[in-house]
Each structure stands twice: as structure tokens, then as C-alpha cells.
Write a protein that holds these residues in place. Sequence first.
Motif, mmCIF file in Angstrom:
data_model
loop_
_atom_site.group_PDB
_atom_site.id
_atom_site.type_symbol
_atom_site.label_atom_id
_atom_site.label_comp_id
_atom_site.label_asym_id
_atom_site.label_seq_id
_atom_site.Cartn_x
_atom_site.Cartn_y
_atom_site.Cartn_z
ATOM 1 N N ASN A 1 0.837 -1.209 0.000
ATOM 2 C CA ASN A 1 0.000 0.000 0.000
ATOM 3 C C ASN A 1 0.868 1.255 0.000
ATOM 4 O O ASN A 1 0.591 2.214 -0.716
ATOM 5 N N PHE A 2 1.937 1.241 0.790
ATOM 6 C CA PHE A 2 2.873 2.370 0.814
ATOM 7 C C PHE A 2 3.494 2.572 -0.569
ATOM 8 O O PHE A 2 3.539 3.691 -1.088
ATOM 9 N N ALA A 3 3.961 1.485 -1.175
ATOM 10 C CA ALA A 3 4.572 1.571 -2.506
ATOM 11 C C ALA A 3 3.576 2.113 -3.529
ATOM 12 O O ALA A 3 3.954 2.804 -4.475
ATOM 13 N N ASN A 4 2.302 1.832 -3.309
ATOM 14 C CA ASN A 4 1.238 2.281 -4.199
ATOM 15 C C ASN A 4 0.806 3.722 -3.893
ATOM 16 O O ASN A 4 -0.089 4.248 -4.545
ATOM 17 N N GLY A 5 1.436 4.353 -2.910
ATOM 18 C CA GLY A 5 1.162 5.762 -2.628
ATOM 19 C C GLY A 5 0.249 6.048 -1.462
ATOM 20 O O GLY A 5 -0.123 7.202 -1.243
ATOM 21 N N ALA A 6 -0.118 5.043 -0.675
ATOM 22 C CA ALA A 6 -0.980 5.264 0.491
ATOM 23 C C ALA A 6 -0.126 5.755 1.656
ATOM 24 O O ALA A 6 0.634 4.995 2.239
ATOM 25 N N LEU A 7 -0.249 7.031 1.952
ATOM 26 C CA LEU A 7 0.541 7.649 3.022
ATOM 27 C C LEU A 7 -0.375 8.059 4.162
ATOM 28 O O LEU A 7 -1.454 8.606 3.929
ATOM 29 N N ILE A 8 0.051 7.810 5.368
ATOM 30 C CA ILE A 8 -0.736 8.205 6.539
ATOM 31 C C ILE A 8 -0.777 9.724 6.588
ATOM 32 O O ILE A 8 0.250 10.384 6.723
ATOM 33 N N GLY A 9 -1.962 10.269 6.428
ATOM 34 C CA GLY A 9 -2.123 11.716 6.447
ATOM 35 C C GLY A 9 -1.296 12.433 5.391
ATOM 36 O O GLY A 9 -0.957 13.596 5.551
ATOM 37 N N GLY A 10 -0.933 11.726 4.312
ATOM 38 C CA GLY A 10 -0.121 12.328 3.255
ATOM 39 C C GLY A 10 1.354 12.452 3.603
ATOM 40 O O GLY A 10 2.120 13.057 2.862
ATOM 41 N N ASN A 11 1.796 11.850 4.704
ATOM 42 C CA ASN A 11 3.162 12.021 5.194
ATOM 43 C C ASN A 11 3.998 10.768 4.897
ATOM 44 O O ASN A 11 3.823 9.722 5.529
ATOM 45 N N GLU A 12 4.926 10.895 3.961
ATOM 46 C CA GLU A 12 5.759 9.755 3.551
ATOM 47 C C GLU A 12 6.687 9.293 4.668
ATOM 48 O O GLU A 12 6.809 8.094 4.932
ATOM 49 N N LEU A 13 7.360 10.231 5.346
ATOM 50 C CA LEU A 13 8.302 9.854 6.399
ATOM 51 C C LEU A 13 7.579 9.156 7.552
ATOM 52 O O LEU A 13 8.047 8.136 8.052
ATOM 53 N N LEU A 14 6.438 9.686 7.959
ATOM 54 C CA LEU A 14 5.669 9.055 9.028
ATOM 55 C C LEU A 14 5.279 7.634 8.633
ATOM 56 O O LEU A 14 5.397 6.701 9.434
ATOM 57 N N THR A 15 4.854 7.453 7.407
ATOM 58 C CA THR A 15 4.447 6.125 6.950
ATOM 59 C C THR A 15 5.643 5.183 6.907
ATOM 60 O O THR A 15 5.546 4.022 7.319
ATOM 61 N N GLU A 16 6.796 5.663 6.456
ATOM 62 C CA GLU A 16 8.002 4.831 6.449
ATOM 63 C C GLU A 16 8.391 4.404 7.854
ATOM 64 O O GLU A 16 8.769 3.251 8.079
ATOM 65 N N MET A 17 8.307 5.322 8.806
ATOM 66 C CA MET A 17 8.653 4.985 10.189
ATOM 67 C C MET A 17 7.662 3.988 10.773
ATOM 68 O O MET A 17 8.038 3.090 11.526
ATOM 69 N N PHE A 18 6.407 4.124 10.420
ATOM 70 C CA PHE A 18 5.371 3.185 10.828
ATOM 71 C C PHE A 18 5.701 1.781 10.320
ATOM 72 O O PHE A 18 5.623 0.800 11.069
ATOM 73 N N LEU A 19 6.101 1.681 9.072
ATOM 74 C CA LEU A 19 6.476 0.384 8.491
ATOM 75 C C LEU A 19 7.757 -0.156 9.118
ATOM 76 O O LEU A 19 7.880 -1.356 9.384
ATOM 77 N N HIS A 20 8.698 0.736 9.372
ATOM 78 C CA HIS A 20 9.958 0.340 10.005
ATOM 79 C C HIS A 20 9.681 -0.297 11.371
ATOM 80 O O HIS A 20 10.302 -1.298 11.732
ATOM 81 N N TYR A 21 8.753 0.278 12.123
ATOM 82 C CA TYR A 21 8.403 -0.258 13.436
ATOM 83 C C TYR A 21 7.946 -1.719 13.315
ATOM 84 O O TYR A 21 8.376 -2.572 14.099
ATOM 85 N N GLY A 22 7.117 -2.018 12.347
ATOM 86 C CA GLY A 22 6.659 -3.391 12.158
ATOM 87 C C GLY A 22 7.795 -4.337 11.825
ATOM 88 O O GLY A 22 7.872 -5.454 12.357
ATOM 89 N N GLU A 23 8.700 -3.899 10.964
ATOM 90 C CA GLU A 23 9.840 -4.741 10.618
ATOM 91 C C GLU A 23 10.761 -4.926 11.824
ATOM 92 O O GLU A 23 11.313 -6.004 12.030
ATOM 93 N N TYR A 24 10.900 -3.878 12.622
ATOM 94 C CA TYR A 24 11.703 -3.980 13.843
ATOM 95 C C TYR A 24 11.103 -5.029 14.780
ATOM 96 O O TYR A 24 11.824 -5.836 15.357
ATOM 97 N N LEU A 25 9.781 -5.004 14.931
ATOM 98 C CA LEU A 25 9.123 -5.990 15.795
ATOM 99 C C LEU A 25 9.376 -7.411 15.308
ATOM 100 O O LEU A 25 9.624 -8.315 16.108
ATOM 101 N N ILE A 26 9.311 -7.609 14.002
ATOM 102 C CA ILE A 26 9.558 -8.943 13.460
ATOM 103 C C ILE A 26 11.010 -9.346 13.694
ATOM 104 O O ILE A 26 11.296 -10.447 14.159
#
Length: 132
Positions: A72-97
Motif C-alpha cells: 500500500n505504501f509503494a502504491n502511494g498510500a501515506l498516513i495523512g499524506g506524510n511519507e516519512l511518518l508512513t516509512e517509520m510506521f512500516l519500520h516499526y513493524g519490521e523492527y518488531l519482526i
Amino acid sequence: FWKNNIRKAIDGKRKGTQVNASSIDAYVAMLSSLSLEPLNIDSKEAAYDILSAKGADEILLLSKQLMGSEFNFANGALIGGNELLTEMFLHYGEYLIKHSEDYTRDEILHAKDWYDAYNNSHGGAISGPGCI
């Protein structure tokens, strides 16, 4: 959504797709180096395997939701239009894994619910589960 579109791209089908195969290939290339390595896929088949995995293991469930979120991120779905926030959100999930041994099953499943909420919001302002 992504599992079906990726399967159709793997099979070379064009009919009934919402995302064309060349876009999916571009997303796979982008996701091959996004954030941490737990979900750095190198093929459509690898993405499909994650998205179609079966079981109740918390890491598997988080991985499935997170893989969809990354597409979804790659397809342009950004949380509130914010790319950096969305990247950090995804990073958190990968960190948890990557560091799952440091977290409880409930904490990992709670995070899985956040990625599910993001996926269902189409990148809008998400309203996920409350904090633990």
C-alpha cells in the motif's frame, strides 16, 4: 487485494486486475530494500508466499499485514499524506519482526491490528486499536 493482484501478475493474467504487473514489479523492486530485512522481498512469488501463509503464529500474522501495508505504501498510500511518518510506521513493524523475541505475543498482535487498520484506511488518517 494484494495477494490476488500479485497472483494474477505471476500467472500473467490481465483480466480482473486492479494493479498491473509492471507496477507490481516496480513495487517489489522498491520493497526489496525498504527498511529492515525481514520483509525485503526479491520477487512477486516471495510476496505472494508471505501474503498467503496460513497459521496463527503472531509473527506470521504480523508479516502478512505488514507486507500488505508495504505494498500500500509503494502504491502511494501515506498516513495523512506524510511519507516519512508512513516509512517509520512500516519500520516499526519490521523492527518488531526482527526482534520478536523481545516482545510478547499480545504486543505483536496489537501491532498487527495497527497494520490492519492502515490497510483498511487506504492510507488515510488511521483509527487503530488503543495503546497497550
